[in-house]
Write a protein that holds these residues in place. Structure first.
Motif, mmCIF file in Angstrom:
data_model
loop_
_atom_site.group_PDB
_atom_site.id
_atom_site.type_symbol
_atom_site.label_atom_id
_atom_site.label_comp_id
_atom_site.label_asym_id
_atom_site.label_seq_id
_atom_site.Cartn_x
_atom_site.Cartn_y
_atom_site.Cartn_z
ATOM 1 N N PHE A 187 -8.463 6.088 22.574
ATOM 2 C CA PHE A 187 -9.771 5.829 21.967
ATOM 3 C C PHE A 187 -10.892 6.262 22.904
ATOM 4 C CE2 PHE A 187 -6.539 2.656 21.017
ATOM 5 C CZ PHE A 187 -6.303 2.944 19.675
ATOM 6 N N LEU A 188 -10.716 6.028 24.213
ATOM 7 C CA LEU A 188 -11.696 6.490 25.185
ATOM 8 C C LEU A 188 -11.749 8.016 25.217
ATOM 9 C CD1 LEU A 188 -10.930 4.040 28.148
ATOM 10 C CD2 LEU A 188 -12.890 3.956 26.602
ATOM 11 N N MET A 191 -13.737 9.314 22.408
ATOM 12 C CA MET A 191 -15.151 9.066 22.658
ATOM 13 C C MET A 191 -15.721 10.113 23.606
ATOM 14 S SD MET A 191 -16.943 5.822 24.585
ATOM 15 C CE MET A 191 -16.273 6.359 26.160
ATOM 16 N N THR A 194 -16.261 13.398 21.967
ATOM 17 C CA THR A 194 -17.317 13.364 20.957
ATOM 18 C C THR A 194 -18.710 13.421 21.580
ATOM 19 O OG1 THR A 194 -15.904 12.098 19.455
ATOM 20 C CG2 THR A 194 -18.275 12.038 19.048
ATOM 21 N N ILE A 195 -18.913 12.688 22.655
ATOM 22 C CA ILE A 195 -20.262 12.592 23.214
ATOM 23 C C ILE A 195 -20.633 13.814 24.042
ATOM 24 C CG2 ILE A 195 -20.179 10.076 23.212
ATOM 25 C CD1 ILE A 195 -19.656 10.107 26.170
#
Length: 397
Positions: A187-188, A191, A194-195
């Motif tokens: 999940f990290l 993230m 994505t960022i």
């Protein structure tokens, strides 16, 4: 702590020995921390310049934990369920570039499949948890039988309690913490992809701002207790930072600036207990801007500005790095049982320094010897057996 198979090279790309070097450095520093911080059976109260020297070394050596975490984050956070396994460490940011725009090309995974997650967690279980269970469990069981003279049932009970209940008061707290990071990694990783670059550095800046606010309030006597459960307060930020510094590296000019500031940051870290009564040196499981600067300088130096050209030295570093996790797991029990009782008690600062060096060398050699034998005879055969288990490569499980 990064797992032994986390820095292996990929087809067509040479192995990056600087990450092996970081693991060796961190391995040595963690033993040094336990020696000079009186954790091992070298007990003596120092004063004056001797205590200042010990404090400086302690603060510098404490970068060991963040270094291990950063290396682990750099490799684990390349996980991408939508890409083939063989490209996870191919030297570019997963999910970026032409592959991402084209949907990953041939071999693209089923976006609804849980198989990549199963493979990821199983591989990390074999690399991280199996050695912990074998070594921590085995040595704890023997210690209960031989030292505490417990029954077999009592030894089993004590060992199981220690294995699964030791986050706060065990030398193996690191395993508990890293296991939590590993669980959150898929999940990290999504993230971080994505960022992108700006978001990643913004996240680092936010964490630095929170750490600075908390530290300043602590120093003036108004602790921000509500931040104690804030997720970026602790070592997790280093897990993310290891990934950020690899895929969005700072320029050589910025690195030189970090190196120039690091000595002042180290001095501030050491001086904090002397300048503010009742404050401890903030180098443990919390993050301060000053100590993060020291950690970043160390990481960047060994990652980007140490160039190893000797083939023999490279092989030696890679060989040592392969045993770093086992050495971490066994060095403390070995030092307490085999080395500490045989080390003379220091009488002054100079004898303390000499005995600390002696204890460091003896502990490193004993742990390395144990690791070479035990990994060859026990761990590697068990891991090979477990890795031969057929895991699903597609489908929804």
């Amino acid at each position: 702590m990064t797992m032994p198979d986390s820095v292996s090279g990929v087809a067509g790309k040479p192995r990056d020995v600087n990450y092996d070097l970081l693991r060796v450095v961190a391995m040595c520093l963690v033993i040094g921390v336990h020696v000079i911080n009186n954790y091992m059976p070298v007990k003596m109260t120092l004063a004056g310049s001797a205590e200042v020297t010990r404090s400086v070394l302690f603060a510098l050596f404490m970068v060991c934990n963040p270094l291990f975490i950063m290396v682990s984050g750099r490799f684990n956070l390349t996980f991408d369920a939508d890409r083939p396994v063989s490209t996870h460490s191919a030297g570019r940011l997963p999910g970026s570039g032409s592959d991402a725009r084209a949907g990953g090309g041939a071999g693209q995974a089923d976006p609804g499949s849980l198989a990549p997650y199963a493979r990821y967690y199983y591989k990390r279980f074999v690399s991280l948890i199996v050695p912990y269970l074998l070594y921590a469990g085995g040595m704890g069981f023997v210690a209960y039988l031989v030292i505490d003279h417990r029954s077999v049932g009592g030894a089993v009970s004590g060992t199981l309690f220690d294995l699964f209940s030791g986050y706060d008061d065990s030398v193996y707290w690191f395993v508990f913490m890293l296991a939590g990071f590993v669980l959150a990694t898929p999940f990290l990783a999504a993230m971080m992809r994505t960022i992108g670059r700006s978001g990643a550095w913004l996240l680092v800046g936010l964490a630095a701002a929170v750490a600075a606010a908390e530290h300043i309030c602590d120093l003036v006597g108004y602790p921000l207790t509500f931040l104690q459960s804030f997720p970026w307060r602790g070592l997790l930020i280093y897990y993310l930072l290891g990934f950020v510094l690899e895929y969005y590296p700072p320029s050589a000019r910025i690195r030189r600036g970090v190196y120039a500031l690091a000595p002042f940051a180290l001095a501030w870290t050491v001086a904090t207990p002397y300048l503010f009564a009742g404050q401890r040196m903030q180098v443990g499981r919390t993050v301060t801007v000053a100590f993060a600067m020291v950690v970043m300088a160390t990481f960047l130096f060994f990652r980007y500005d140490v160039h190893i050209t000797s083939a023999r030295v490279r092989k030696a570093i890679i060989w040592l790095a392969g045993y770093s996790y086992t050495i971490y797991l066994v060095h403390s029990p070995l030092s307490k049982v085999l080395i500490g009782p045989r080390i003379p008690v220091p009488t002054d600062g100079w004898s303390y320094a000499g005995i600390s060096v002696l204890m460091f060398g003896a502990t490193l050699l004993a742990a390395l010897l144990f690791a070479v034998i035990a990994d060859t005879v026990v761990l590697k055969p068990v891991q090979r057996l477990l890795r031969n288990v057929a895991l699903p490569r597609k489908g929804r499980l």
